[in-house]
Design a protein around this motif. Structure first.
Motif, PDB file in Angstrom:
ATOM      1  N   LYS A 113       0.835  -1.208   0.000  1.00 53.02           N
ATOM      2  CA  LYS A 113       0.000   0.000   0.000  1.00 53.02           C
ATOM      3  C   LYS A 113       0.867   1.254   0.000  1.00 53.02           C
ATOM      4  O   LYS A 113       0.520   2.259  -0.643  1.00 53.02           O
ATOM      5  CB  LYS A 113      -0.949  -0.018   1.204  1.00 53.02           C
ATOM      6  CG  LYS A 113      -2.080  -1.030   1.054  1.00 53.02           C
ATOM      7  CD  LYS A 113      -3.137  -0.889   2.132  1.00 53.02           C
ATOM      8  CE  LYS A 113      -2.700  -1.479   3.436  1.00 53.02           C
ATOM      9  NZ  LYS A 113      -3.785  -1.470   4.447  1.00 53.02           N
ATOM     10  N   GLU A 114       2.000   1.190   0.683  1.00 56.72           N
ATOM     11  CA  GLU A 114       2.934   2.314   0.654  1.00 56.72           C
ATOM     12  C   GLU A 114       3.478   2.519  -0.755  1.00 56.72           C
ATOM     13  O   GLU A 114       3.665   3.654  -1.215  1.00 56.72           O
ATOM     14  CB  GLU A 114       4.075   2.067   1.637  1.00 56.72           C
ATOM     15  CG  GLU A 114       5.089   3.200   1.726  1.00 56.72           C
ATOM     16  CD  GLU A 114       4.485   4.492   2.271  1.00 56.72           C
ATOM     17  OE1 GLU A 114       4.985   5.567   1.885  1.00 56.72           O
ATOM     18  OE2 GLU A 114       3.529   4.418   3.067  1.00 56.72           O
ATOM     19  N   ASN A 115       3.703   1.405  -1.458  1.00 58.45           N
ATOM     20  CA  ASN A 115       4.151   1.499  -2.853  1.00 58.45           C
ATOM     21  C   ASN A 115       3.098   2.183  -3.723  1.00 58.45           C
ATOM     22  O   ASN A 115       3.428   2.993  -4.592  1.00 58.45           O
ATOM     23  CB  ASN A 115       4.449   0.107  -3.413  1.00 58.45           C
ATOM     24  CG  ASN A 115       5.738  -0.472  -2.880  1.00 58.45           C
ATOM     25  OD1 ASN A 115       6.550   0.242  -2.289  1.00 58.45           O
ATOM     26  ND2 ASN A 115       5.938  -1.767  -3.059  1.00 58.45           N
ATOM     27  N   LEU A 116       1.845   1.842  -3.506  1.00 62.14           N
ATOM     28  CA  LEU A 116       0.761   2.479  -4.267  1.00 62.14           C
ATOM     29  C   LEU A 116       0.770   3.990  -4.047  1.00 62.14           C
ATOM     30  O   LEU A 116       0.623   4.771  -4.998  1.00 62.14           O
ATOM     31  CB  LEU A 116      -0.595   1.904  -3.848  1.00 62.14           C
ATOM     32  CG  LEU A 116      -0.937   0.495  -4.313  1.00 62.14           C
ATOM     33  CD1 LEU A 116      -2.275   0.050  -3.715  1.00 62.14           C
ATOM     34  CD2 LEU A 116      -1.010   0.434  -5.837  1.00 62.14           C
ATOM     35  N   TYR A 117       0.918   4.404  -2.800  1.00 58.31           N
ATOM     36  CA  TYR A 117       0.945   5.837  -2.475  1.00 58.31           C
ATOM     37  C   TYR A 117       2.120   6.522  -3.175  1.00 58.31           C
ATOM     38  O   TYR A 117       1.971   7.597  -3.767  1.00 58.31           O
ATOM     39  CB  TYR A 117       1.043   6.001  -0.958  1.00 58.31           C
ATOM     40  CG  TYR A 117       0.964   7.438  -0.481  1.00 58.31           C
ATOM     41  CD1 TYR A 117      -0.242   7.987  -0.077  1.00 58.31           C
ATOM     42  CD2 TYR A 117       2.110   8.244  -0.426  1.00 58.31           C
ATOM     43  CE1 TYR A 117      -0.322   9.297   0.370  1.00 58.31           C
ATOM     44  CE2 TYR A 117       2.039   9.548   0.007  1.00 58.31           C
ATOM     45  CZ  TYR A 117       0.822  10.070   0.407  1.00 58.31           C
ATOM     46  OH  TYR A 117       0.749  11.372   0.828  1.00 58.31           O
ATOM     47  N   THR A 118       3.291   5.874  -3.110  1.00 59.86           N
ATOM     48  CA  THR A 118       4.497   6.450  -3.709  1.00 59.86           C
ATOM     49  C   THR A 118       4.364   6.563  -5.223  1.00 59.86           C
ATOM     50  O   THR A 118       4.759   7.574  -5.821  1.00 59.86           O
ATOM     51  CB  THR A 118       5.723   5.595  -3.349  1.00 59.86           C
ATOM     52  OG1 THR A 118       5.852   5.517  -1.927  1.00 59.86           O
ATOM     53  CG2 THR A 118       6.982   6.188  -3.947  1.00 59.86           C
ATOM     54  N   ILE A 119       3.814   5.524  -5.856  1.00 64.49           N
ATOM     55  CA  ILE A 119       3.633   5.541  -7.306  1.00 64.49           C
ATOM     56  C   ILE A 119       2.721   6.687  -7.718  1.00 64.49           C
ATOM     57  O   ILE A 119       3.012   7.432  -8.662  1.00 64.49           O
ATOM     58  CB  ILE A 119       3.071   4.194  -7.799  1.00 64.49           C
ATOM     59  CG1 ILE A 119       4.114   3.094  -7.652  1.00 64.49           C
ATOM     60  CG2 ILE A 119       2.639   4.296  -9.264  1.00 64.49           C
ATOM     61  CD1 ILE A 119       3.568   1.697  -7.871  1.00 64.49           C
ATOM     62  N   ALA A 120       1.599   6.826  -7.023  1.00 63.36           N
ATOM     63  CA  ALA A 120       0.649   7.899  -7.357  1.00 63.36           C
ATOM     64  C   ALA A 120       1.285   9.268  -7.168  1.00 63.36           C
ATOM     65  O   ALA A 120       1.115  10.172  -7.995  1.00 63.36           O
ATOM     66  CB  ALA A 120      -0.604   7.776  -6.488  1.00 63.36           C
ATOM     67  N   MET A 134      -8.184   4.885  -4.553  1.00 64.83           N
ATOM     68  CA  MET A 134      -7.543   4.060  -3.539  1.00 64.83           C
ATOM     69  C   MET A 134      -7.877   4.502  -2.116  1.00 64.83           C
ATOM     70  O   MET A 134      -7.717   3.725  -1.170  1.00 64.83           O
ATOM     71  CB  MET A 134      -6.009   4.096  -3.717  1.00 64.83           C
ATOM     72  CG  MET A 134      -5.537   3.553  -5.052  1.00 64.83           C
ATOM     73  SD  MET A 134      -5.866   1.791  -5.194  1.00 64.83           S
ATOM     74  CE  MET A 134      -5.612   1.562  -6.943  1.00 64.83           C
ATOM     75  N   THR A 135      -8.311   5.739  -1.958  1.00 63.17           N
ATOM     76  CA  THR A 135      -8.570   6.261  -0.613  1.00 63.17           C
ATOM     77  C   THR A 135     -10.051   6.319  -0.268  1.00 63.17           C
ATOM     78  O   THR A 135     -10.404   6.503   0.893  1.00 63.17           O
ATOM     79  CB  THR A 135      -7.970   7.677  -0.476  1.00 63.17           C
ATOM     80  OG1 THR A 135      -8.474   8.510  -1.542  1.00 63.17           O
ATOM     81  CG2 THR A 135      -6.452   7.636  -0.571  1.00 63.17           C
ATOM     82  N   ALA A 136     -10.906   6.165  -1.257  1.00 56.90           N
ATOM     83  CA  ALA A 136     -12.349   6.249  -1.015  1.00 56.90           C
ATOM     84  C   ALA A 136     -12.903   4.917  -0.521  1.00 56.90           C
ATOM     85  O   ALA A 136     -12.366   3.847  -0.829  1.00 56.90           O
ATOM     86  CB  ALA A 136     -13.070   6.665  -2.293  1.00 56.90           C
ATOM     87  N   GLY A 137     -13.966   4.979   0.238  1.00 54.90           N
ATOM     88  CA  GLY A 137     -14.633   3.766   0.688  1.00 54.90           C
ATOM     89  C   GLY A 137     -15.471   3.165  -0.436  1.00 54.90           C
ATOM     90  O   GLY A 137     -16.078   3.892  -1.219  1.00 54.90           O
ATOM     91  N   MET A 138     -15.494   1.837  -0.502  1.00 52.86           N
ATOM     92  CA  MET A 138     -16.304   1.145  -1.507  1.00 52.86           C
ATOM     93  C   MET A 138     -17.204   0.142  -0.797  1.00 52.86           C
ATOM     94  O   MET A 138     -16.758  -0.603   0.078  1.00 52.86           O
ATOM     95  CB  MET A 138     -15.408   0.439  -2.529  1.00 52.86           C
ATOM     96  CG  MET A 138     -16.183  -0.264  -3.633  1.00 52.86           C
ATOM     97  SD  MET A 138     -15.098  -1.052  -4.864  1.00 52.86           S
ATOM     98  CE  MET A 138     -14.379   0.406  -5.639  1.00 52.86           C
ATOM     99  N   ASP A 139     -18.458   0.130  -1.203  1.00 58.74           N
ATOM    100  CA  ASP A 139     -19.446  -0.727  -0.552  1.00 58.74           C
ATOM    101  C   ASP A 139     -19.303  -2.169  -1.043  1.00 58.74           C
ATOM    102  O   ASP A 139     -19.458  -2.453  -2.230  1.00 58.74           O
ATOM    103  CB  ASP A 139     -20.848  -0.191  -0.841  1.00 58.74           C
ATOM    104  CG  ASP A 139     -21.925  -0.934  -0.067  1.00 58.74           C
ATOM    105  OD1 ASP A 139     -21.562  -1.749   0.807  1.00 58.74           O
ATOM    106  OD2 ASP A 139     -23.117  -0.704  -0.343  1.00 58.74           O
ATOM    107  N   ALA A 140     -19.013  -3.059  -0.104  1.00 53.91           N
ATOM    108  CA  ALA A 140     -18.857  -4.471  -0.449  1.00 53.91           C
ATOM    109  C   ALA A 140     -20.174  -5.223  -0.460  1.00 53.91           C
ATOM    110  O   ALA A 140     -20.220  -6.386  -0.887  1.00 53.91           O
ATOM    111  CB  ALA A 140     -17.900  -5.145   0.529  1.00 53.91           C
TER     112      ALA A 140
END
Length: 321
Positions: free
Chosen positions: A116-123, A184-190
């Motif tokens: 998840k840290e990688n995702l943040y860094t990439i963005a 990636m930061t928003a909530g999604m209804d499962a």
């Protein structure tokens, strides 16, 4: 000898000398400058046409620069999204592993945190020329991002750029101001996986970006207390994120391809104009060099004839003087 020093021969030699000097000078100028038409005085029609073509070529150069800049932004976003797809797939693998009996969920969660840290860094790193389509920290999120992708030339010759727009609600991955605006930061209804629209919402989000307006729901993570139902929900949400990322990657790839085609076309058109200008005004250096040698030889022969005539007359003057 009489023929060489006759007045007619001398006059012809002088005329040849004058002609040779004149043509030699012009040829020398063409060899030095590389142009057979350096100004309007040489050929006004060709010079005017070549000048207009040069102006159009300069405009196309600017158009090409703008297209390259836009294509680079699209390429940057595309490469970042492609990398994020790989990371999300790895997160899905970790979640799947968590189903196994005896799995070390503490280690699994640590691996997920690193991903998840990688995702943040990439963005955050997906910036080109100060523009980032995937990461937002501003209070106001622009509705769209626009980039030039082609040009239009009207009947009068005026050139204008045409633009492609991307919806920021689709490209924003991380939003540190309002988490609900980032994929990636928003909530999604499962609860949608149940196929029952009346189900109680169960929202999950992948990244906690410490947004000023945090996301609603639960961050995707695992522990020994995580139930199978919660794992099912998290796998569903990550799967939906993967689908959306693939759709975005496809859109960005199509955009990048269109822009590359236009960039190639503009470059080819510019090359064609440069060749046309060259045909009109550039000198053929091989031909001009040959002429230069011939005119020098012609001039030297004429000088020799005149010199011989002068020497002969001085000799006659000495005999009868």
């Amino acid at each position: 000898m009489t023929k060489i020093i006759s007045s007619g021969s001398v006059q012809s030699a002088l005329q040849t000398l004058l002609f040779s000097n004149d043509t030699l000078q012009k040829t020398q100028e063409r060899v030095t400058s590389g142009y057979k038409i350096a100004s309007a005085a040489d050929n006004s029609g060709y010079w005017s046409t070549a000048t207009n073509l040069k102006s159009d070529g300069n405009v196309l150069s600017s158009v090409g620069d703008a297209l390259n800049l836009g294509a680079s932004k699209a390429d940057t976003a595309y490469e970042a999204v492609s990398s994020m797809i790989d990371v999300v797939d790895q997160i899905m693998t970790q979640l799947t592993t968590a189903y196994e009996t005896g799995a070390d969920r503490g280690q699994i969660n640590n691996a997920m945190d690193a991903l998840k840290e990688n995702l943040y860094t990439i963005a955050q790193a997906a910036t080109f020329s100060g523009d980032n389509w995937l990461f937002n920290s501003s209070e106001q999120l622009p509705a769209e991002k626009s980039v030039p992708f082609s040009f239009h030339k009207n009947v009068s010759g005026a050139i204008s750029l045409e633009y492609l727009s991307v919806n920021t609600t689709e490209t924003t991955m991380v939003d540190t101001n309002d988490a609900s605006r980032g994929l990636m930061t928003a909530g999604m209804d499962a609860s949608a996986r149940d196929g029952d629209p009346s189900s109680t919402p169960r929202e999950y989000y992948l990244l906690d970006a410490q947004s000023s307006n945090p996301a609603s729901g639960t961050e995707i993570s695992v522990s020994d207390a995580t139930t199978r139902e919660e794992l099912d929900d998290m796998v569903y949400v990550v799967g939906q994120l993967s689908v959306k990322l693939n759709q975005l990657g496809s859109s960005l790839g199509t955009m990048s391809n269109r822009m590359d085609q236009q960039t190639t076309f503009v470059s080819s058109l510019k090359d064609s104009m440069d060749k046309s200008v060259s045909r009109l005004v550039d000198a053929n250096m091989e031909e001009e060099s040959t002429r230069l040698t011939a005119y020098k030889t012609q001039r030297d022969l004429a000088v020799e004839v005149v010199s011989m005539a002068n020497n002969h007359r001085r000799s006659l003057a000495g005999l009868f003087g």
